[in-house]
Design a protein around this motif. Structure first.
Motif, PDB file in Angstrom:
ATOM      1  N   PRO A 139       0.831  -1.203   0.000  1.00  0.00           N
ATOM      2  CA  PRO A 139       0.000   0.000   0.000  1.00  0.00           C
ATOM      3  C   PRO A 139       0.866   1.253   0.000  1.00  0.00           C
ATOM      4  N   PRO A 170      -4.328   5.391   2.515  1.00  0.00           N
ATOM      5  CA  PRO A 170      -3.466   4.470   1.757  1.00  0.00           C
ATOM      6  C   PRO A 170      -4.207   3.921   0.545  1.00  0.00           C
ATOM      7  N   SER A 172      -3.542   1.362  -3.294  1.00  0.00           N
ATOM      8  CA  SER A 172      -2.675   0.433  -4.017  1.00  0.00           C
ATOM      9  C   SER A 172      -2.739   0.717  -5.508  1.00  0.00           C
TER      10      SER A 172
END
Length: 227
Positions: A139, A170, A172
């Motif tokens: 992440p 966070p 990804s």
């Protein structure tokens, strides 16, 4: 967290809370454990100690090998989780080191611009952070830093000013099959840089002005702020 890191962090927090106003918005967004790639704008030499004092988890930095050239510098750097890399390898050594630290579940700090901004505005990011995030699938935690450019490093123990860390959510990067080409890396880099820009006031965003309202910029938010 080693003893020197812990003591240095405690001393820094005492100085910052006594002689300035250190605001940290969004600390609740930081995962309590696991690999995490932290990305932020880079204003001055003051950024790393402010990040160390403002983030509850232990941070790991990657620094040029020249910083470790004498026993005192070597002791200080290693005590504060700065890991040396060889700059002669065009960044390959730094990328491998970051991937190894993330594989160990560390929280790794990267400044995607690669250098300090001379006018506090975001500069075009380098692809290294995007490559590390893609390869590790860790992440990514964006942070916007303001205020650290206003004082010289020697004034850090008694700064008499205000610093702010604006911590985002966070996220990804999407999975990419095979080796990412330049266009893919550039797109991922811009995604990371725009996340940072969204956490900064307009005059700090530089080449990433955003085309939509910056919903992540907490200009008036004080929840989770350290005072």
């Amino acid at each position: 967290m080693n003893a020197v890191y812990h003591l240095g962090k405690g001393f820094g927090q005492f100085c910052f809370h006594t002689f300035l106003k250190l605001e940290v918005a969004g600390k609740e967004s930081i995962p309590p454990y696991g690999p995490l790639l932290v990305v932020a704008n880079h204003l001055s030499f003051n950024d790393p100690p402010v990040l160390v004092c403002g983030i509850p988890r232990s941070l790991h930095f990657i620094g040029k090998q020249e910083l470790f050239g004498n026993p005192v510098g070597n002791f200080i750097m290693r005590s504060f989780n700065v890991h040396p890399y060889d700059r002669s390898g065009v960044g390959v050594d730094a990328i491998r080191l970051a991937l190894r630290l993330l594989d160990q579940g560390r929280m790794v700090m990267i400044f995607p611009e690669g250098h300090r901004s001379p006018d506090h505005a975001l500069r075009k990011g380098m692809p290294g952070a995007a490559y590390i995030a893609l390869k590790s699938q860790a992440p990514v935690l964006p942070i916007g830093i303001t205020g650290t450019e206003k004082i010289f490093p020697w004034r850090m123990p008694v700064p008499l000013t205000k610093f702010r860390l604006n911590i985002g959510q966070p996220f990804s990067l999407p999975n990419v099959e095979g080796s990412p080409n330049k266009d893919v890396l550039d797109g991922m880099r811009d995604m990371i840089m725009n996340r940072i820009a969204a956490l900064l006031p307009p005059d700090y965003r530089g080449v990433y002005p955003l085309t939509t309202p910056a919903r992540d910029h907490r200009g008036t938010r004080h929840a989770g702020a350290a005072r």
